[in-house]
Design a protein around this motif. Structure first.
Motif, PDB file in Angstrom:
ATOM      1  N   MET A  24       0.858  -1.171   0.087  1.00 39.44           N
ATOM      2  CA  MET A  24       0.083   0.009  -0.075  1.00 39.44           C
ATOM      3  C   MET A  24       0.811   1.168   0.121  1.00 39.44           C
ATOM      4  O   MET A  24       0.439   2.411  -0.618  1.00 39.44           O
ATOM      5  N   ARG A  25       2.211   1.202   0.560  1.00 35.79           N
ATOM      6  CA  ARG A  25       2.934   2.461   0.746  1.00 35.79           C
ATOM      7  C   ARG A  25       3.633   2.342  -0.716  1.00 35.79           C
ATOM      8  O   ARG A  25       3.365   3.642  -1.167  1.00 35.79           O
ATOM      9  N   ILE A  26       3.844   1.401  -1.567  1.00 37.11           N
ATOM     10  CA  ILE A  26       4.536   1.825  -2.844  1.00 37.11           C
ATOM     11  C   ILE A  26       3.211   2.293  -3.792  1.00 37.11           C
ATOM     12  O   ILE A  26       3.486   3.075  -4.638  1.00 37.11           O
ATOM     13  N   ALA A  27       1.891   1.821  -3.573  1.00 36.61           N
ATOM     14  CA  ALA A  27       0.889   2.205  -4.231  1.00 36.61           C
ATOM     15  C   ALA A  27       0.599   3.590  -4.113  1.00 36.61           C
ATOM     16  O   ALA A  27      -0.079   4.353  -5.158  1.00 36.61           O
ATOM     17  N   GLY A  28       0.864   4.234  -3.136  1.00 39.07           N
ATOM     18  CA  GLY A  28       0.535   5.871  -2.498  1.00 39.07           C
ATOM     19  C   GLY A  28      -0.711   5.840  -1.740  1.00 39.07           C
ATOM     20  O   GLY A  28      -1.209   7.000  -2.021  1.00 39.07           O
ATOM     21  N   PHE A  29      -1.133   4.827  -1.197  1.00 42.35           N
ATOM     22  CA  PHE A  29      -2.312   5.313  -0.115  1.00 42.35           C
ATOM     23  C   PHE A  29      -2.094   6.265   0.766  1.00 42.35           C
ATOM     24  O   PHE A  29      -0.780   6.164   1.323  1.00 42.35           O
ATOM     25  N   PRO A  30      -2.916   7.009   1.263  1.00 38.19           N
ATOM     26  CA  PRO A  30      -2.886   7.848   2.505  1.00 38.19           C
ATOM     27  C   PRO A  30      -2.589   7.017   3.641  1.00 38.19           C
ATOM     28  O   PRO A  30      -3.138   5.881   3.898  1.00 38.19           O
ATOM     29  N   PRO A  31      -1.555   7.363   4.255  1.00 36.09           N
ATOM     30  CA  PRO A  31      -0.883   6.325   5.349  1.00 36.09           C
ATOM     31  C   PRO A  31      -1.897   6.503   6.892  1.00 36.09           C
ATOM     32  O   PRO A  31      -1.734   5.523   7.389  1.00 36.09           O
ATOM     33  N   CYS A  32      -2.208   7.688   7.196  1.00 35.05           N
ATOM     34  CA  CYS A  32      -2.797   7.645   8.492  1.00 35.05           C
ATOM     35  C   CYS A  32      -4.233   7.687   8.767  1.00 35.05           C
ATOM     36  O   CYS A  32      -4.852   8.669   8.089  1.00 35.05           O
ATOM     37  N   ALA A  33      -4.655   6.955   9.691  1.00 33.31           N
ATOM     38  CA  ALA A  33      -6.237   7.184   9.890  1.00 33.31           C
ATOM     39  C   ALA A  33      -6.704   8.099  10.694  1.00 33.31           C
ATOM     40  O   ALA A  33      -5.948   8.710  11.464  1.00 33.31           O
ATOM     41  N   ARG A  34      -7.865   8.724  10.874  1.00 31.51           N
ATOM     42  CA  ARG A  34      -8.219   9.661  11.519  1.00 31.51           C
ATOM     43  C   ARG A  34      -8.279   9.325  12.958  1.00 31.51           C
ATOM     44  O   ARG A  34      -8.767   8.111  13.182  1.00 31.51           O
ATOM     45  N   PRO A  35      -7.964  10.153  14.029  1.00 31.39           N
ATOM     46  CA  PRO A  35      -7.865   9.560  15.315  1.00 31.39           C
ATOM     47  C   PRO A  35      -9.110   9.176  16.027  1.00 31.39           C
ATOM     48  O   PRO A  35      -9.287   7.926  16.685  1.00 31.39           O
ATOM     49  N   GLU A  36     -10.284   9.487  15.600  1.00 32.78           N
ATOM     50  CA  GLU A  36     -11.567   9.166  15.923  1.00 32.78           C
ATOM     51  C   GLU A  36     -11.908   7.697  15.387  1.00 32.78           C
ATOM     52  O   GLU A  36     -12.540   7.034  16.171  1.00 32.78           O
ATOM     53  N   LEU A  37     -11.548   7.365  14.442  1.00 29.60           N
ATOM     54  CA  LEU A  37     -11.660   5.989  14.036  1.00 29.60           C
ATOM     55  C   LEU A  37     -10.692   4.862  14.630  1.00 29.60           C
ATOM     56  O   LEU A  37     -11.234   3.904  14.932  1.00 29.60           O
ATOM     57  N   LEU A  38      -9.430   5.566  14.983  1.00 25.15           N
ATOM     58  CA  LEU A  38      -8.703   4.554  15.629  1.00 25.15           C
ATOM     59  C   LEU A  38      -9.116   4.368  17.104  1.00 25.15           C
ATOM     60  O   LEU A  38      -8.835   3.534  17.899  1.00 25.15           O
ATOM     61  N   ALA A  39      -9.806   5.529  17.586  1.00 27.07           N
ATOM     62  CA  ALA A  39     -10.152   5.515  19.130  1.00 27.07           C
ATOM     63  C   ALA A  39     -11.056   4.271  19.360  1.00 27.07           C
ATOM     64  O   ALA A  39     -11.135   3.832  20.396  1.00 27.07           O
ATOM     65  N   LYS A  40     -11.868   3.713  18.319  1.00 27.60           N
ATOM     66  CA  LYS A  40     -12.774   2.658  18.351  1.00 27.60           C
ATOM     67  C   LYS A  40     -11.944   1.589  18.682  1.00 27.60           C
ATOM     68  O   LYS A  40     -12.674   0.227  18.749  1.00 27.60           O
ATOM     69  N   ILE A  41     -10.790   1.267  18.380  1.00 30.09           N
ATOM     70  CA  ILE A  41      -9.646   0.134  18.394  1.00 30.09           C
ATOM     71  C   ILE A  41      -9.044  -0.149  19.494  1.00 30.09           C
ATOM     72  O   ILE A  41      -8.422   0.995  19.893  1.00 30.09           O
ATOM     73  N   ASP A  42      -9.101  -1.205  20.084  1.00 32.04           N
ATOM     74  CA  ASP A  42      -8.271  -1.343  21.550  1.00 32.04           C
ATOM     75  C   ASP A  42      -6.898  -1.720  20.942  1.00 32.04           C
ATOM     76  O   ASP A  42      -6.520  -2.711  20.128  1.00 32.04           O
ATOM     77  N   LYS A  43      -5.658  -0.851  21.269  1.00 32.46           N
ATOM     78  CA  LYS A  43      -4.418  -1.017  21.064  1.00 32.46           C
ATOM     79  C   LYS A  43      -4.375  -0.929  19.333  1.00 32.46           C
ATOM     80  O   LYS A  43      -3.876  -2.275  18.941  1.00 32.46           O
TER      81      LYS A  43
END
Length: 212
Positions: free
Chosen positions: A183-202
């Motif tokens: 995905m890095r080679i392809a050029g996807f945006p790397p970082c998820a929005r904090p509010e989306l990550l907040a729903k995930i444990d660790k």
């Protein structure tokens, strides 16, 4: 449109199917899928093992296991299962190409994954096809095509990021490493929005995202 509700109904249906006919291999395989989505990998593996023991040459059972083999640390077996399913039914139905594409991608058989996804029209892509196809294209050196597809993907899935994908629960460390690299080679945006990550444990974070 209601993925959580649909998954719950599917899990209930699979559990009932096994109760009604414990000798139905396909029912055990579908129950295995539903248990993976709940995060119960031990029981999921037991259900898949039961299904494959009962019907090792049933197209549906072999196909259902193929994409999840990497979840159990058996990506090579997943690709072998995809090959076996295609051998069992050379006129394999269109729906099965999604299963095969996942299995091939996770073992690094990117051309085979692209061949499977090429049978689907882009308007029928879900978030995983929009992830795997650009990543596979980049992995085989077709980066300009990958970047064009990412632009299209983000129109349908504006929150599609590397962090968002690798934090899905059914991935092993090896799966995540493969996704991050391609995905890095392809050029996807790397970082998820904090509010989306907040729903995930660790949640798993990328170094460049932590730095920001």
């Amino acid at each position: 449109m209601e993925p959580e509700k649909n998954r719950r109904v599917a899990a209930e249906g699979a559990k009932r199917a096994v109760a009604l006919d414990p000798a139905d291999a396909e029912a055990h395989a579908v129950l295995g899928q539903s248990l993976i989505l709940k995060g119960d990998l031990a029981r999921a593996k037991a259900e898949f093992d039961t299904a494959l023991r009962m019907a090792p040459n049933q197209f549906e059972t072999v196909t259902f296991y193929a994409p999840w083999a990497s979840t159990f640390g058996e990506p090579e077996q997943g690709a072998d299962m995809a090959d076996r399913a295609i051998h069992l039914n050379p006129n394999y139905p269109l729906w099965s190409t999604r299963f095969f594409a996942h299995a091939y991608f996770m073992v690094g058989r990117y051309d085979d994954a692209l061949r499977m996804m090429g049978r689907l029209a882009p308007e029928n892509y879900g978030i995983w096809e929009w992830t795997y196809r650009p990543a596979a294209l980049a992995a085989v050196g077709r980066t300009p095509e990958a970047k064009t597809l990412i632009s299209e993907a983000l129109k349908s899935f504006p929150d599609l990021t590397i962090e968002g994908r690798v934090n899905e629960p059914a991935y092993t460390d090896a799966d995540r490493k493969r996704l991050i690299e391609t995905m890095r080679i392809a050029g996807f945006p790397p970082c998820a929005r904090p509010e989306l990550l907040a729903k995930i444990d660790k949640p798993m974070r990328l170094p460049e995202c932590l730095a920001n």
